[in-house]
Design a protein around this motif. Structure first.
Motif, PDB file in Angstrom:
ATOM      1  N   ALA A   1       0.829  -1.209   0.000  1.00  0.00           N
ATOM      2  CA  ALA A   1       0.000   0.000   0.000  1.00  0.00           C
ATOM      3  C   ALA A   1       0.858   1.250   0.000  1.00  0.00           C
ATOM      4  O   ALA A   1       0.546   2.241  -0.693  1.00  0.00           O
ATOM      5  N   MET A   2       1.969   1.231   0.736  1.00  0.00           N
ATOM      6  CA  MET A   2       2.854   2.392   0.773  1.00  0.00           C
ATOM      7  C   MET A   2       3.582   2.573  -0.555  1.00  0.00           C
ATOM      8  O   MET A   2       3.837   3.705  -0.977  1.00  0.00           O
ATOM      9  N   VAL A   3       3.907   1.470  -1.228  1.00  0.00           N
ATOM     10  CA  VAL A   3       4.522   1.561  -2.552  1.00  0.00           C
ATOM     11  C   VAL A   3       3.587   2.279  -3.523  1.00  0.00           C
ATOM     12  O   VAL A   3       3.986   3.202  -4.254  1.00  0.00           O
ATOM     13  N   ILE A   4       2.316   1.877  -3.527  1.00  0.00           N
ATOM     14  CA  ILE A   4       1.335   2.480  -4.434  1.00  0.00           C
ATOM     15  C   ILE A   4       1.075   3.939  -4.065  1.00  0.00           C
ATOM     16  O   ILE A   4       1.018   4.816  -4.938  1.00  0.00           O
ATOM     17  N   LEU A   5       0.945   4.218  -2.763  1.00  0.00           N
ATOM     18  CA  LEU A   5       0.677   5.594  -2.325  1.00  0.00           C
ATOM     19  C   LEU A   5       1.838   6.517  -2.661  1.00  0.00           C
ATOM     20  O   LEU A   5       1.631   7.627  -3.175  1.00  0.00           O
ATOM     21  N   MET A   6       3.053   6.089  -2.385  1.00  0.00           N
ATOM     22  CA  MET A   6       4.221   6.924  -2.684  1.00  0.00           C
ATOM     23  C   MET A   6       4.363   7.163  -4.180  1.00  0.00           C
ATOM     24  O   MET A   6       4.706   8.269  -4.620  1.00  0.00           O
TER      25      MET A   6
END
Length: 300
Positions: free
Chosen positions: A38-43
């Motif tokens: 999720a953090m990969v996609i958000l960043m």
């Protein structure tokens, strides 16, 4: 938000003194594992939206606040330092790839040096016995056991047994399934699976595993460099960074290069939640790869 469910009676499960799992019928999963992809996609999304504004202070705030919130929730709710380090590493390296000349990297480098080098050394000068060390947090004990394994034999037992297993394997190993240290090494199917690989497949097997991971990360970064847009490029870089960080931390712990962090080895360690999400990340990379514009060849 799913991480807060570990505190809900009837859903959250405590194992080995840590509340990190949710049981729903026959299924059990770790919500903190969802934070990594999720953090990969958000960043990737935020970096793409920022564009040329990455040099501004606003970009620092917008990019760092979600990461800080995620890391704090992981630490406070699940007390999972290893996952928090992975998430923090994903954020920092993705930001660095997007804007490597930013002055903030000097500050982050100094904070990392202070936390992992200066603080452990200072702590050791204040802690001279096992009894005194026991009064400190288990994270401090792990760092001390890594720096001074002979002084803390119980805390350093896992890492020492893992290195024993790798040493017993020699060049070619004892043979697949013929290792014996896996019966004595705690978490031999998860955190210290690399030690079992070393004993059963030897230096050759360990080298092959490391080579395959290096090759995979290189191929992911190649896809990122040739992606058709920045969003796909950042997402592929994020997935590659995630895989690389987990491999470095897991192998580093198993070989005694790093303190015990409780990080699994991608695709190999036991754990359905992590494996499922890692395969989903690879599906994203393959999708990005399929969309790379290339020369069309007419057949027939």
């Amino acid at each position: 938000l799913s991480m807060f469910l570990v505190k809900v009676p009837g859903l959250g499960v405590t194992r080995n003194g840590a509340s990190r799992w949710i049981d729903i019928g026959p299924f059990s999963f770790q919500p903190s594992e969802f934070v990594k992809p999720a953090m990969v996609i958000l960043m990737a999304y935020l970096l793409t939206r920022m564009g040329r504004k990455l040099s501004t202070l606003k970009a620092d705030i917008v990019l760092l606040i979600p990461g800080v919130i995620a890391v704090m929730v992981i630490l406070v709710v699940t007390k999972n330092l290893s996952t928090a380090l992975i998430v923090l590493g994903i954020i920092a390296f993705m930001f660095f790839i997007a804007y490597p000349t930013k002055k903030i990297w000097r500050l982050i480098g100094w904070l990392g040096y202070y936390h992992f080098v200066i603080v452990p050394n200072h702590t050791m000068t204040l802690t001279n016995t096992v009894t005194e060390a026991a009064s400190k947090s288990f994270r401090d004990d792990r760092i001390l056991a890594w720096l001074y394994p002979d002084d803390y034999p119980q805390a350093s037992m896992q890492s020492r047994y893992s290195m024993y297993a790798i040493g017993f394997g020699g060049i070619l190993g004892r043979g697949l399934g013929r290792g014996t240290m896996k019966y004595y090494l705690p978490f031999s199917t998860n955190d210290f699976i690399f030690g079992v690989i070393g004993e059963e497949l030897g230096l050759v097997g360990c080298g092959l595993v490391v080579f395959l991971f290096v090759y995979q990360v290189w191929r992911i970064f190649t896809v990122a460099q040739h992606a058709k847009d920045k969003l796909g490029s950042y997402m592929a870089f994020g997935v590659g960074i995630h895989v690389a960080l987990q491999v470095i931390l897991n192998v580093g712990v198993a070989t005694g290069v790093l303190p015990n962090t409780g990080i699994s080895l991608p695709y190999i360690s036991y754990g359905g939640t992590a494996l499922l999400l890692q395969l989903c990340e690879m599906g994203i990379v393959l999708n990005i790869s399929r969309q790379i514009p290339g020369r069309r060849v007419r057949i027939g």
